[in-house]
Each structure stands twice: as C-alpha cells, then as structure tokens.
Design an enzyme around this catalytic site. Structure first.
Site, PDB file in Angstrom:
ATOM      1  N   SER A 146       0.851  -1.196   0.000  1.00 51.85           N
ATOM      2  CA  SER A 146       0.000   0.000   0.000  1.00 51.85           C
ATOM      3  C   SER A 146       0.879   1.236   0.000  1.00 51.85           C
ATOM      4  O   SER A 146       2.061   1.171   0.383  1.00 51.85           O
ATOM      5  CB  SER A 146      -0.856  -0.034   1.271  1.00 51.85           C
ATOM      6  N   TYR A 159      -3.069   0.321  10.826  1.00 51.67           N
ATOM      7  CA  TYR A 159      -2.991  -0.090   9.412  1.00 51.67           C
ATOM      8  C   TYR A 159      -1.611   0.251   8.838  1.00 51.67           C
ATOM      9  O   TYR A 159      -1.002  -0.570   8.150  1.00 51.67           O
ATOM     10  CB  TYR A 159      -4.086   0.603   8.601  1.00 51.67           C
TER      11      TYR A 159
HETATM   12  N1  NAD Z   1      -8.758  -0.053  -1.503  1.00 51.38           N
HETATM   13  C1  NAD Z   1      -7.659   0.667  -1.331  1.00 51.38           C
HETATM   14  O1  NAD Z   1      -7.677   1.917  -1.424  1.00 51.38           O
HETATM   15  C2  NAD Z   1      -6.344  -0.019  -1.009  1.00 51.38           C
HETATM   16  C3  NAD Z   1      -5.153   0.741  -1.097  1.00 51.38           C
HETATM   17  C4  NAD Z   1      -3.943   0.122  -0.839  1.00 51.38           C
HETATM   18  C5  NAD Z   1      -3.908  -1.212  -0.489  1.00 51.38           C
HETATM   19  N2  NAD Z   1      -5.083  -1.928  -0.379  1.00 51.38           N
HETATM   20  C6  NAD Z   1      -4.978  -3.329   0.013  1.00 51.38           C
HETATM   21  O2  NAD Z   1      -5.571  -4.121  -0.988  1.00 51.38           O
HETATM   22  C7  NAD Z   1      -5.885  -5.402  -0.430  1.00 51.38           C
HETATM   23  C8  NAD Z   1      -7.254  -5.821  -0.926  1.00 51.38           C
HETATM   24  O3  NAD Z   1      -8.211  -4.917  -0.450  1.00 51.38           O
HETATM   25  P1  NAD Z   1      -9.356  -4.281  -1.377  1.00 51.38           P
HETATM   26  O4  NAD Z   1      -9.172  -2.807  -1.322  1.00 51.38           O
HETATM   27  O5  NAD Z   1      -9.428  -4.965  -2.661  1.00 51.38           O
HETATM   28  O6  NAD Z   1     -10.649  -4.571  -0.466  1.00 51.38           O
HETATM   29  P2  NAD Z   1     -11.748  -5.738  -0.572  1.00 51.38           P
HETATM   30  O7  NAD Z   1     -12.443  -5.761   0.756  1.00 51.38           O
HETATM   31  O8  NAD Z   1     -12.586  -5.532  -1.775  1.00 51.38           O
HETATM   32  O9  NAD Z   1     -10.876  -7.044  -0.723  1.00 51.38           O
HETATM   33  C9  NAD Z   1     -10.320  -7.712   0.385  1.00 51.38           C
HETATM   34  C10 NAD Z   1     -10.810  -9.148   0.369  1.00 51.38           C
HETATM   35  O10 NAD Z   1     -10.184  -9.842   1.456  1.00 51.38           O
HETATM   36  C11 NAD Z   1     -11.182 -10.640   2.076  1.00 51.38           C
HETATM   37  N3  NAD Z   1     -10.798 -10.907   3.468  1.00 51.38           N
HETATM   38  C12 NAD Z   1     -10.769 -10.024   4.497  1.00 51.38           C
HETATM   39  N4  NAD Z   1     -10.402 -10.663   5.613  1.00 51.38           N
HETATM   40  C13 NAD Z   1     -10.193 -11.961   5.287  1.00 51.38           C
HETATM   41  C14 NAD Z   1      -9.808 -13.101   6.018  1.00 51.38           C
HETATM   42  N5  NAD Z   1      -9.571 -13.051   7.342  1.00 51.38           N
HETATM   43  N6  NAD Z   1      -9.665 -14.276   5.343  1.00 51.38           N
HETATM   44  C15 NAD Z   1      -9.919 -14.365   4.018  1.00 51.38           C
HETATM   45  N7  NAD Z   1     -10.310 -13.312   3.278  1.00 51.38           N
HETATM   46  C16 NAD Z   1     -10.444 -12.119   3.911  1.00 51.38           C
HETATM   47  C17 NAD Z   1     -12.447  -9.812   1.985  1.00 51.38           C
HETATM   48  O11 NAD Z   1     -13.607 -10.612   2.171  1.00 51.38           O
HETATM   49  C18 NAD Z   1     -12.326  -9.229   0.588  1.00 51.38           C
HETATM   50  O12 NAD Z   1     -12.875 -10.081  -0.384  1.00 51.38           O
HETATM   51  C19 NAD Z   1      -5.755  -5.246   1.081  1.00 51.38           C
HETATM   52  O13 NAD Z   1      -4.555  -5.856   1.509  1.00 51.38           O
HETATM   53  C20 NAD Z   1      -5.700  -3.743   1.274  1.00 51.38           C
HETATM   54  O14 NAD Z   1      -5.008  -3.394   2.441  1.00 51.38           O
HETATM   55  C21 NAD Z   1      -6.285  -1.367  -0.650  1.00 51.38           C
END
Ligand code: NAD
Length: 277
Positions: A146, A159
C-alpha cells in the site's frame, strides 16, 4: 491463448472482491488458471460463474488466519490444476484512518490483534502454506502492499504499521526463498473497492466504497500528482501480471512497485505541478 501467464496457476487470497478479484480476472485473461480464496463462498462462486472461463477458476472458502484452511486451499489448487506458480497474498482490512488519540486502550488492543492477524499473519501463513509448491515450479509471490507501506495517513497507526510490516515481510521472504521463489509487492494507492474495517471497531460492515460514493463535484481532488487518475481496481492489475511472469520479470525479487498516483512526488503548495498544462 497468448497472454503473459499462459499455463500458469495462481492462488489469490481475498479474491472475491476489489483488487484481488480484478487480479484474478486479469490473470485468467492472461492465460492462467486461478483459485480465488476468501471468507464468503457465495461471493467467490459468483466470481467463478461470471468469469470468462469458469473451467479455469476455482473457489475456496478460507480465513487467512487459519493455517489449516490455507494448506487445504493450496492442496485443492494443486489437485484441480496440477501445480502452483503464483501466490497473490492480498486479503486485508483497513482501519479507516482511525488515529491513536481516537482509540481507547481496549479498542486499540483489539484492533491491533485483529488487523495484524489478517494483514500480517495472514500473509505469513499464506506463504508458509504455499512455498513448497512454489519451489517446485520456481514460482513467485506477489503481495499487495500500500501507499501506507511507505507514507503516513493512508491509514491510522495500526494499518500503517501493518502495511510497513508487510513490506518487511516481502523483503525478508525474498531473501529466504531465493533463488527458487521470487517475492515482490505492488503498493497500491486509493482504489474504489469493498475494503472493510475491523470487527473490533464494529467497522466490518463499513466499506471504503462509501467514501468514494460520498464525493461530489465540489469535493477537492485527492492531494496526489495524478489526482485525476482511475480508482478502478482493474486499472491497478498491470504490475501484478508483470511480477507474476518469469519471462517479464525473472531477475526481479524483493521489490515493490508503487501504483499510487505519485504520492512520493507530490508538491508542497500544489500536489501536481502541471495543473495549468
Ligand atoms: N482499496 C484501497 O484503497 C487499497 C489501497 C492500498 C492497499 N489496499 C490493500 O488491498 C488489499 C485488498 O483490499 P481491497 O481494497 O481490494 O478490499 P476488498 O475488501 O474488496 O478485498 C479484500 C478481500 O479480502 C477478504 N478478506 C478479508 N479478511 C479476510 C480473512 N480473514 N480471510 C480471508 N479473506 C479475507 C475480503 O472478504 C475481501 O474479499 C488489502 O490488503 C488492502 O489493504 C487497498
């Protein structure tokens, strides 16, 4: 098929939504077979059903805090598709930028335990479950990092610390698994996904998508140089393809590619120096 990942087999944690789903669909389009892993089987099965080729996708319900469930997911992937080339460690939760001074001691403790056990322990356990198969294929690991792996205020302290920890994990494991397995990261910036908060703060029903939806025409642009760039997770998948491919990034390990609209080169008075152009 003539994609960058023809014949590859990948496992994507958190593949039911957001960037994980977008990466799974992109890998499929590049010729790979993909297991999507997550906590919600209905959601995962919908991803498989609506994909371009359901015969090359497999859904596994698992929690990344459970080593046994992760081992089972790896075993099912190998049974179904014959091997494992790529692990995308991605499942995570956010703290909605909750600052230290706005958390009670009890909330802080519970938030830390939950967030670190998903965001950090979940990545470690996923790698532990997968490395033996990845050694066999000289495969690779791609971790979702991130802007919060490098910069402040992309999250609160919990976080931000968890994503800094993931950067350290990526680098340490790149050393430990070399030369057979490469380990790299993609440091994403703000994406319009379903990213949730921790149960410890009763934020598990709150999604980052609501913050994007709230923005109107009068909302100032995000303070990053590429402030008009996309927040659609599908536009963030390119580095994941590059890093998974032996042909395209074979000599690369221990690196993070930032795809965040230029957070590291923002200006003081104005985020972008070329707004007048
Ligand atoms: N959205 C943003 O702005 C952003 C920015 C930087 C990094 N990220 C990172 O991207 C990654 C994905 O997040 P996203 O933004 O796509 O959100 P998202 O919620 O759409 O995807 C995350 C997925 O992980 C699953 N999940 C959560 N806890 C879990 C667990 N204990 N076991 C199994 N599955 C689990 C959720 O059900 C979901 O499907 C994360 O690591 C997040 O920190 C997101």
């Amino acid at each position: 098929m003539s994609g960058w990942l023809d014949g590859y087999v990948a496992l994507v944690t958190g593949g039911g939504s957001g960037i994980g789903r977008a990466v799974a669909e992109r890998y499929l389009a590049e010729g790979a077979a993909v297991t999507v892993l997550g906590r919600d089987l209905d959601q995962l099965e919908e991803v498989v059903r609506s994909s371009a080729d359901p015969s090359r996708m497999h859904a596994v319900e698992a929690d990344v805090r459970s080593s046994a469930q992760l081992h089972e997911a790896v075993a099912q992937t190998v049974e179904r598709f014959g091997k494992l080339d790529v692990l995308v460690a991605n499942a995570g939760v956010w703290d909605f930028q909750r600052q230290l001074t706005r958390l009670s001691a009890d909330e802080l403790e519970a938030t830390f335990d939950e967030l670190f056990s998903i965001n950090v322990k979940g990545y470690l356990l996923s790698v532990e479950a997968a490395w033996r198969e990845l050694v066999k294929t000289r495969g690779s690991i791609v971790m979702t990092l991130s802007n919060a792996s490098f910069h402040v205020n992309g999250g609160g302290p919990v976080y931000t610390a968890s994503k800094h920890a993931c950067l350290g994990l990526m680098r340490e494991l790149a050393y430990e698994l070399a030369p057979k397995v490469r380990v790299n990261g993609v440091a994403c910036g703000g994406m319009n996904t379903d990213l949730r908060g921790p149960e410890a703060l009763a934020m598990n029903d709150r999604s980052i998508a609501a913050s994007f939806a709230k923005k109107g025409p009068d909302t100032p642009p995000p303070p990053i140089p590429l402030h008009d760039s996309s927040t659609d997770p599908r536009d963030f998948t390119g580095p994941y393809v590059l890093l998974a491919s032996r042909e395209q990034s074979g000599p690369m390990t221990g690196e993070a590619i930032s795809i965040d609209g230029g957070v590291g080169v923002r200006g003081f008075a104005r985020a972008a120096g070329g707004d007048h152009l």
